[in-house]
Design a protein around this motif. Sequence first.
Motif: not given
Length: 409
Positions: A268-272, A339-347, A360-363
């Motif tokens: 998952c690479w994008a949030g709202n 495994l889940v790889i995700s940016v900071d979103t609901a996933v 979790l990929l964080l800025p």
Amino acid sequence: MTGAGEEQAAAVALANYGARLAEQGDPAEAETALRRAGRLLPGHPLIAYNLGRALARQDRVEEAAECFRSAVILAPDLAPAWNNLGNCCKELMRLDESLVCHGRALALAPDDAPVRFNRALTLLLAGRAAEGWSEYEWRHPALGQAPAPEPVWDGTPGPLLVEAEGGLGDAIHFLRYASEAARRGAKVILLVPPALMRLAAVLPGVTVADRSGPRPAAARHAWLMSLPRLLGLGLEPPGGGAPYLVPPADAVEQWRRRLGEGRKVALCWAGNPRFDNDARRSLPFALLAPLLELDGMSFHSVQVGPRAGDGAGCPGLNDLSPHLTDLAETAAALAAMDLVISVDTAVAHLAGAIGVPCWLLLPFSPDWRWGAAGERTPLYDSLLLFRQDRRGDWAGVMDRVKAALETGP
């Protein structure tokens, strides 16, 4: 009018024009106008301030900070400049300096809701929970939210309407506090978005209702994200980082059969995109594409929303988005992953809430809940945090993720 007077009038006109352009969403043109104004009328605090705003809206945070710094030197009583300088310092992870700046702004404007809210975000990011939760109550006036019609809960037993707020990730993060309120004697009716209804129904001691339906009657009210303060808790949630949600067992089994054997990784690479900070927390799909070349694993997109099609036609990526009808279904799909790889979103919150391993990929300057440093979080035991070392450096993050994947999650 003298030549000097004409120049001053032209500078003021340009400065006003630049300020309007910044408000209207054209920060590059605003910058051009404001720099011309600054050349005609050097040393003017409002020109420096508005130039800083135009630069900040282009994500040129260090340059913006220097403009705001110039503005407060020229006009030490300019509260908005102190506030914006504090925001820039937070983005640059200069948290102590950020709090000093917000403190100067509050000394000049103690009831300014946006300043109080901005200060809350920095306090919470710095781990100062008691002060942070108190200031966090200013989020509603800062964001233009009307107060609830019911009296605020005072901790006594009895019917309590708890209302979800913010995004889906916020709701998932704070759900467990509703159960804690129930454990302490409240008869909790929890209002949640429709997408969360089925999953939240498993929470112990809580009756779940659709936020978009008729408002249930209750003697008291609490916003979901106010419960830590009302319950007298710190940043660590009740129950620590252990899982607290359970996806439907039949749906999990169906997903396991559908996805088959082998090592499975969800992406998952994008949030709202409506979220103010989305441009910083989301990343281009192209940066994830090299992961798909790795052998010995399959990759599955759980990206929904406007950017679900970013990976369309990409070899090696199985798009699950058409099947993710609500958060219970998404949780079931995640439960079938290794495994889940995700940016900071609901996933990411969902993976943590059901106990699935998640990277979790964080800025560089993350949302307050992830803290200022570290690879682990007290919020979710199953999360591993990959932080940017420099602002905007997603490439460095993805290099580390790829190297970690090659050695196994």
